[in-house]
Design an enzyme around this catalytic site. Structure first.
Site, PDB file in Angstrom:
ATOM      1  N   GLU A 105       0.839  -1.197   0.000  1.00 54.57           N
ATOM      2  CA  GLU A 105       0.000   0.000   0.000  1.00 54.57           C
ATOM      3  C   GLU A 105       0.877   1.252   0.000  1.00 54.57           C
ATOM      4  O   GLU A 105       1.585   1.528   0.968  1.00 54.57           O
ATOM      5  CB  GLU A 105      -0.896  -0.007   1.237  1.00 54.57           C
ATOM      6  CG  GLU A 105      -1.718   1.256   1.425  1.00 54.57           C
ATOM      7  CD  GLU A 105      -2.453   1.286   2.752  1.00 54.57           C
ATOM      8  OE1 GLU A 105      -3.074   2.318   3.052  1.00 54.57           O
ATOM      9  OE2 GLU A 105      -2.405   0.283   3.498  1.00 54.57           O
TER      10      GLU A 105
ATOM     11  N   ASP B  11      -1.457  -1.284   5.630  1.00 56.81           N
ATOM     12  CA  ASP B  11      -1.465  -0.765   6.992  1.00 56.81           C
ATOM     13  C   ASP B  11      -2.535  -1.444   7.840  1.00 56.81           C
ATOM     14  O   ASP B  11      -3.564  -1.895   7.320  1.00 56.81           O
ATOM     15  CB  ASP B  11      -1.720   0.747   6.989  1.00 56.81           C
ATOM     16  CG  ASP B  11      -0.577   1.523   6.343  1.00 56.81           C
ATOM     17  OD1 ASP B  11       0.525   0.969   6.246  1.00 56.81           O
ATOM     18  OD2 ASP B  11      -0.797   2.684   5.932  1.00 56.81           O
TER      19      ASP B  11
ATOM     20  N   ASP C 169      -5.023  -0.529   9.567  1.00 55.31           N
ATOM     21  CA  ASP C 169      -6.088   0.419   9.892  1.00 55.31           C
ATOM     22  C   ASP C 169      -7.243   0.199   8.922  1.00 55.31           C
ATOM     23  O   ASP C 169      -7.243  -0.755   8.137  1.00 55.31           O
ATOM     24  CB  ASP C 169      -5.577   1.862   9.821  1.00 55.31           C
ATOM     25  CG  ASP C 169      -4.978   2.221   8.450  1.00 55.31           C
ATOM     26  OD1 ASP C 169      -5.216   1.472   7.467  1.00 55.31           O
ATOM     27  OD2 ASP C 169      -4.284   3.236   8.359  1.00 55.31           O
TER      28      ASP C 169
ATOM     29  N   ASP D  17      -8.236   1.930   6.251  1.00 57.74           N
ATOM     30  CA  ASP D  17      -7.865   2.027   4.838  1.00 57.74           C
ATOM     31  C   ASP D  17      -7.121   0.779   4.383  1.00 57.74           C
ATOM     32  O   ASP D  17      -7.340   0.272   3.270  1.00 57.74           O
ATOM     33  CB  ASP D  17      -6.992   3.266   4.600  1.00 57.74           C
ATOM     34  CG  ASP D  17      -7.812   4.549   4.575  1.00 57.74           C
ATOM     35  OD1 ASP D  17      -9.038   4.461   4.362  1.00 57.74           O
ATOM     36  OD2 ASP D  17      -7.221   5.630   4.769  1.00 57.74           O
TER      37      ASP D  17
END
Length: 652
Positions: free
Chosen positions: A439, A512, A514, A516
């Site tokens: 990412e 990540d 999280d 997103d």
């Protein structure tokens, strides 16, 4: 000097010893999949009774001591003495491999437990197992346990006493309770979601069967255990409606056809939706056949033939500019559940994922052609709707073919999609190579510095890829990030997909920890699930697990992967320890990323598997489709953006 190898060195495994020595040969794995396999074997025995007309209720209880019990209202396991072995039928079933009433066609017309090892294997791999049989107004009972023998080895499934009568009862059936052996399994905690999904599926497949699930480990506000019932009067029709709950359907009621031919009893329910891919789920004697087999071949052949005949009758596709129909055109947007029941099933392999009987193809093909043709003749509006959708699919297929040709042309001329994006590895053996889909450019730059260039390739994503769930294949192919992934993997897409051309045997999604990052993982997994499903089925897709925290004090460092482990890590490091929270992969330096996430000797990768194809389809369409309320409800109930799923089969 080599040790002599003589007859006395040959070890003879008696009874259930072989099961405990090599459990993977019988249940596949000693991970969570194998643990639940024990429960399925006992449940399947009860469902076999119900499928053959003996009873209609099954109750599964997950107990607080870690054991599970399964009770049915069938005929009850035979309690009389076996003429050759001299012990009760119950003891034979639970201590002898390849013993049972399913090897001839007298007691069971159809059966899922065809290998005859289910009950005995569950016994062999349990700390203890108890069987209660309710029969002829009497309650019979026998207990088994796994205990050390004279040599100190654990002997599995040893009867504590012969079958005995313990009381009177008006009940009829069998109850089995067992505690999986923690000396065999990595984890012996049954997962409620896993169990409930399978029981719901069995209730769909067995119309009119009531299955009750109770989890005594989970209490509500009134201190009562969790309890739910699965009962579907509509059977497969209700199953298809459930699967299509998140989609817009092309016709209101699912098509339902059934019949029997040459000893094969078939039920088929199907409905077309606004989806751009086909979803066909198949079962043989209640066993999911994830890899399909001869029955699926028969279904597809008949479906193509019937709809081509209907197209000729109605004139659809007769214009010169119209593309010629192929089988996949008639299956776009199709959700179908095919369930057959038959004797003498020939599965390919112990895992029972692919049917091999040639008679199943001929029977299903004939039944579908006969009954579906009649249905479409009688329901012209539904028929016209299906044919119009097929014509649109054919036109899209032609557009996608042209787009694929453009990709091939660009790749062959200048490797267009990969210039400045893919940092490839130097190793030439695909089986050793890994592709990290990372990412963002920042994290991608760190990963490029951290990697081992010989076998690790890095492909940074410069934006979120297209959600393949909401787009046609020609639109998917126009997305730059998707095109880059296709080019890097080298194995094609959709009908052109070929594992033999795959450039990397580990495809690692690294994002990540999280929301997103979770969204990007979901988008990529949806793309692989829809257009490269064998990449997942064959175990090539992984999720990298970067740490959330670094807990450190001077030269002591410990990386933590979720919030619940932070306090324990601080205690181990000692007073005065500091905590660093990683907001993203880009915050880690190359050494840290290598040590925690990319080094094969220390990293943790989660292999993505499809345990249940129908449930996977339901989850993908819920999360990535247009049904906002259903998606919100699912996320509220299940979301944990940095959860290492302890129920995933393989963690490296």
């Amino acid at each position: 000097m080599s040790k002599k190898y003589e007859a006395k060195d040959i070890r003879v495994l008696e009874g259930l010893d072989a099961v405990r020595l090599r459990p993977g040969m019988y249940i596949g794995t000693t991970g969570m999949r194998g643990l639940h396999h024990l429960l399925w074997e006992i449940v399947d025995n009860s469902i076999d009774e119900i499928s053959n007309g003996h009873g209609n209720e099954c109750t599964v209880i997950l107990h607080t001591d870690g054991s599970a019990s399964v009770e049915d209202d069938g005929r009850g396991v035979p309690v009389d003495q076996h003429p050759k072995l001299g012990v009760s039928g119950v003891e034979v079933v639970f201590t002898q491999l390849h013993a049972g009433g399913k090897f001839d066609n007298d007691n069971y017309k159809t059966s899922g437990g065809l290998h005859g090892v289910g009950a005995a294997v569950a016994n062999a791999l349990s700390r203890w197992l108890t069987v209660s049989v309710y029969k002829k107004n009497k309650e019979y009972k026998i207990e088994f346990e796994s205990v050390p023998n004279d040599k100190g080895d654990i002997k599995g499934g040893v009867p504590k006493y012969p079958l005995e009568i313990v009381g009177k009862t008006a009940k009829q059936g069998t109850r089995v309770q067992f505690l999986p052996d923690d000396r065999i399994f990595e984890n012996i905690t049954f997962n409620l979601d896993t169990v409930s999904r399978r029981l719901r599926e069995l209730a769909f497949l067995n119309r009119g069967c009531k299955i009750t699930l109770i989890d005594e480990r989970v209490l509500n506000s009134l201190k009562q255990p969790f309890s739910t019932e699965y009962y579907y009067e509509g059977g497969l029709v209700d199953f298809v409606k459930y699967l299509n709950e998140t989609r817009a359907v092309a016709h209101t009621e699912p098509i339902m056809i059934e019949g029997e031919r040459d000893g094969v009893w078939m039920q088929l329910s199907m409905q077309y939706t606004d989806a751009y891919t086909e979803n066909i789920f198949s079962y043989v004697n209640n066993i999911p056949t994830a890899e399909g087999g001869t029955h699926i071949t028969g279904l597809k052949t008949a479906l193509t033939r019937v709809l081509q005949d209907q197209a000729k009758k109605s004139g659809v596709g007769s214009a010169k500019k119209d593309p010629v129909f192929v089988g996949e055109d008639f299956r776009e947007g199709l959700t179908a559940v095919l369930s057959i029941k038959m004797q003498n099933v020939e599965f390919e392999g112990q895992t029972k994922t692919k049917l091999g009987n040639p008679t199943a193809k001929l029977a299903v093909e004939a039944l579908v052609q006969e009954h579906l043709s009649k249905y479409l003749d009688d329901n012209k509006i539904v028929c016209d709707t299906i044919l119009k959708k097929a014509m649109l699919a054919a036109k899209v297929r032609e557009a996608a073919r042209r787009e694929k040709e453009n990709i091939r042309l660009k790749n062959s001329i200048e490797n267009f999609n990969l210039i400045g994006k893919l940092s490839d590895c130097t190793g030439k053996k695909a089986e050793n190579n890994e592709l990290f889909i990372v990412e963002g450019d920042s994290a991608g730059g760190t990963a490029k510095q951290a990697r081992d260039r010989y076998f690790q390739a890095i492909l940074p994503l410069r934006g979120k890829p297209l959600n393949a769930e909401k787009k046609r294949i020609d639109q998917v192919l126009q997305n730059e990030e998707i095109r880059t992934i296709i080019s890097a993997l080298g194995c094609g897409i959709g009908s052109d997909f070929s594992l033999e051309k795959l450039n990397y045997h580990k495809v690692v999604i690294l994002s990540d920890a999280d929301q997103d990052g979770a969204h990007i993982r979901a988008i990529l997994l949806t793309f692989f699930f829809r257009y490269m499903k064998d990449l997942i089925n064959e175990g090539y897709v992984y999720i990298g697990m970067p740490p959330l925290y670094k807990v450190h004090k001077k030269d002591k460092i410990e990386y933590v992967y979720n919030d619940t482990e932070v306090d324990a890590a601080r205690e181990r490091i000692g007073r005065g320890s500091a905590i660093q929270r990683y907001k993203g992969l880009g915050e880690m330096n190359a050494d840290q990323l290598w040590d925690t996430t990319m080094d094969p000797s220390r990293r943790m990768l989660v292999r993505v598997t499809i345990e249940d194809a129908a449930i996977a389809e339901k989850i993908v369409s819920t999360l990535m489709g247009d049904a906002i309320d259903l998606r919100k409800a699912y996320i509220v109930e299940n979301a944990n953006f940095n959860k290492v799923d302890k129920f995933v089969d393989t963690v490296l």
